[in-house]
Design a protein around this motif. Sequence first.
Motif, PDB file in Angstrom:
ATOM      1  N   PRO A  13     -15.884  -4.061 -11.276  1.00 63.06           N
ATOM      2  CA  PRO A  13     -15.920  -4.372  -9.843  1.00 63.06           C
ATOM      3  C   PRO A  13     -14.558  -4.754  -9.262  1.00 63.06           C
ATOM      4  O   PRO A  13     -14.443  -4.981  -8.063  1.00 63.06           O
ATOM      5  N   ASN A  14     -13.534  -4.847 -10.116  1.00 63.17           N
ATOM      6  CA  ASN A  14     -12.223  -5.316  -9.661  1.00 63.17           C
ATOM      7  C   ASN A  14     -11.504  -4.271  -8.829  1.00 63.17           C
ATOM      8  O   ASN A  14     -11.661  -3.077  -9.001  1.00 63.17           O
ATOM      9  N   TRP A  15     -10.662  -4.778  -7.927  1.00 65.21           N
ATOM     10  CA  TRP A  15      -9.839  -3.945  -7.058  1.00 65.21           C
ATOM     11  C   TRP A  15      -8.407  -4.016  -7.528  1.00 65.21           C
ATOM     12  O   TRP A  15      -7.988  -4.979  -8.173  1.00 65.21           O
ATOM     13  N   GLN A  16      -7.623  -2.987  -7.187  1.00 69.79           N
ATOM     14  CA  GLN A  16      -6.187  -2.971  -7.510  1.00 69.79           C
ATOM     15  C   GLN A  16      -5.383  -2.742  -6.241  1.00 69.79           C
ATOM     16  O   GLN A  16      -5.823  -2.050  -5.309  1.00 69.79           O
ATOM     17  N   LEU A  17      -4.194  -3.312  -6.222  1.00 69.88           N
ATOM     18  CA  LEU A  17      -3.278  -3.112  -5.102  1.00 69.88           C
ATOM     19  C   LEU A  17      -2.620  -1.750  -5.252  1.00 69.88           C
ATOM     20  O   LEU A  17      -1.999  -1.452  -6.274  1.00 69.88           O
ATOM     21  N   ILE A  18      -2.774  -0.899  -4.214  1.00 70.55           N
ATOM     22  CA  ILE A  18      -2.226   0.456  -4.317  1.00 70.55           C
ATOM     23  C   ILE A  18      -1.074   0.698  -3.345  1.00 70.55           C
ATOM     24  O   ILE A  18      -0.359   1.701  -3.474  1.00 70.55           O
ATOM     25  N   ALA A  19      -0.869  -0.191  -2.375  1.00 65.04           N
ATOM     26  CA  ALA A  19       0.217   0.026  -1.407  1.00 65.04           C
ATOM     27  C   ALA A  19       0.575  -1.299  -0.752  1.00 65.04           C
ATOM     28  O   ALA A  19      -0.265  -2.161  -0.537  1.00 65.04           O
ATOM     29  N   TRP A  66      -1.291  -5.169   2.840  1.00 67.11           N
ATOM     30  CA  TRP A  66      -1.573  -4.614   1.522  1.00 67.11           C
ATOM     31  C   TRP A  66      -2.881  -3.834   1.540  1.00 67.11           C
ATOM     32  O   TRP A  66      -3.829  -4.190   2.242  1.00 67.11           O
ATOM     33  N   THR A  67      -2.918  -2.771   0.716  1.00 66.39           N
ATOM     34  CA  THR A  67      -4.120  -1.951   0.598  1.00 66.39           C
ATOM     35  C   THR A  67      -4.651  -2.019  -0.830  1.00 66.39           C
ATOM     36  O   THR A  67      -3.896  -1.807  -1.789  1.00 66.39           O
ATOM     37  N   PHE A  68      -5.945  -2.325  -0.933  1.00 67.08           N
ATOM     38  CA  PHE A  68      -6.615  -2.418  -2.232  1.00 67.08           C
ATOM     39  C   PHE A  68      -7.614  -1.269  -2.368  1.00 67.08           C
ATOM     40  O   PHE A  68      -8.160  -0.780  -1.380  1.00 67.08           O
ATOM     41  N   GLU A  69      -7.854  -0.879  -3.616  1.00 64.48           N
ATOM     42  CA  GLU A  69      -8.750   0.252  -3.851  1.00 64.48           C
ATOM     43  C   GLU A  69      -9.528   0.066  -5.147  1.00 64.48           C
ATOM     44  O   GLU A  69      -9.051  -0.571  -6.090  1.00 64.48           O
ATOM     45  N   ARG A  70     -10.733   0.615  -5.170  1.00 63.78           N
ATOM     46  CA  ARG A  70     -11.528   0.675  -6.393  1.00 63.78           C
ATOM     47  C   ARG A  70     -12.391   1.924  -6.364  1.00 63.78           C
ATOM     48  O   ARG A  70     -12.723   2.446  -5.290  1.00 63.78           O
ATOM     49  N   GLU A  71     -12.748   2.402  -7.560  1.00 64.10           N
ATOM     50  CA  GLU A  71     -13.652   3.536  -7.668  1.00 64.10           C
ATOM     51  C   GLU A  71     -15.083   3.033  -7.513  1.00 64.10           C
ATOM     52  O   GLU A  71     -15.522   2.138  -8.245  1.00 64.10           O
ATOM     53  N   ILE A  72     -15.817   3.588  -6.564  1.00 61.51           N
ATOM     54  CA  ILE A  72     -17.143   3.082  -6.234  1.00 61.51           C
ATOM     55  C   ILE A  72     -18.099   3.179  -7.417  1.00 61.51           C
ATOM     56  O   ILE A  72     -18.907   2.271  -7.656  1.00 61.51           O
ATOM     57  N   SER A  73     -18.037   4.255  -8.173  1.00 63.29           N
ATOM     58  CA  SER A  73     -18.978   4.454  -9.276  1.00 63.29           C
ATOM     59  C   SER A  73     -18.585   3.707 -10.549  1.00 63.29           C
ATOM     60  O   SER A  73     -19.351   3.685 -11.513  1.00 63.29           O
ATOM     61  N   ALA A  74     -17.404   3.093 -10.568  1.00 65.38           N
ATOM     62  CA  ALA A  74     -16.950   2.398 -11.772  1.00 65.38           C
ATOM     63  C   ALA A  74     -17.747   1.118 -11.989  1.00 65.38           C
ATOM     64  O   ALA A  74     -18.123   0.429 -11.039  1.00 65.38           O
ATOM     65  N   ARG A  75     -17.985   0.802 -13.255  1.00 63.51           N
ATOM     66  CA  ARG A  75     -18.682  -0.444 -13.575  1.00 63.51           C
ATOM     67  C   ARG A  75     -17.790  -1.658 -13.317  1.00 63.51           C
ATOM     68  O   ARG A  75     -18.283  -2.736 -13.031  1.00 63.51           O
TER      69      ARG A  75
END
Length: 239
Positions: free
Chosen positions: A229-235, A218-227
């Motif tokens: 801190p949570n990650w989402q599963l993208i693939a 599984w691949t998780f992603e988050r926007e670095i500049s976002a306040r």
Amino acid sequence: MNSGNEILNLILLVICIVVFLKLRSVLGRRTGSERPPYDPYSAPEAKDEAQDNGNVIPLPGSRSKPEADIDAQTTEPASVRRVKGVEPGSAMAQQLTELALADRTFEPANFLEGAQMAYEMIVTGFAAGDKSALKPLLAKEVFQSFEGVIDARNDRNEKVDMVFVGLKKAEFVKALAADRRARVTVRFVSEQTSCTKNADGVVIEGDPVTVRDVTDVWTFEREISARDPNWQLIATSGA
């Protein structure tokens, strides 16, 4: 005349004795165990220092002891060197280091622990058809894919019985920071029992008893500049 002087001397002697006894009772006697006079410039007694040591609060920026995990031989952050299964100086360690430098909130060990929790929540939520539990953990496209499978299953009146026995392994596969986004891929190996039943409760797929190993990447992603801190599963993919 002499007898009168003797009587006077005797009276004076008695008065002196009475005065001496009175002073002795009021002032007391030194026993040798008295505390020495207080010296405001002297160092604290060792006993007092030992008693107060447990209540000392270090000032900001001070260190009560040297950092044991600082290694002058490597530029890898201590947080990266502490990750189990990641060899110092390896390509994976380098990727995690670069990501940690790009995203200051990224701590590999904490991320891996959170990813394991998310994996179990997503797997069990998908089996139960709990879309409300899945939505905040999945990217939009992944959620739509999961939702489609759940809706199709419900249309056929099918039910998945799944038991998450445990997680055997979770390891980093890839980590990178690009276009202001942090992306981490993790391989999970879990033990599960799973089967699908029709409307009559008959098993039409799987085995409700046999425990089998399931491998997911599984691949998780988050926007670095976002306040957030949570990650989402993208693939998702298999082994």
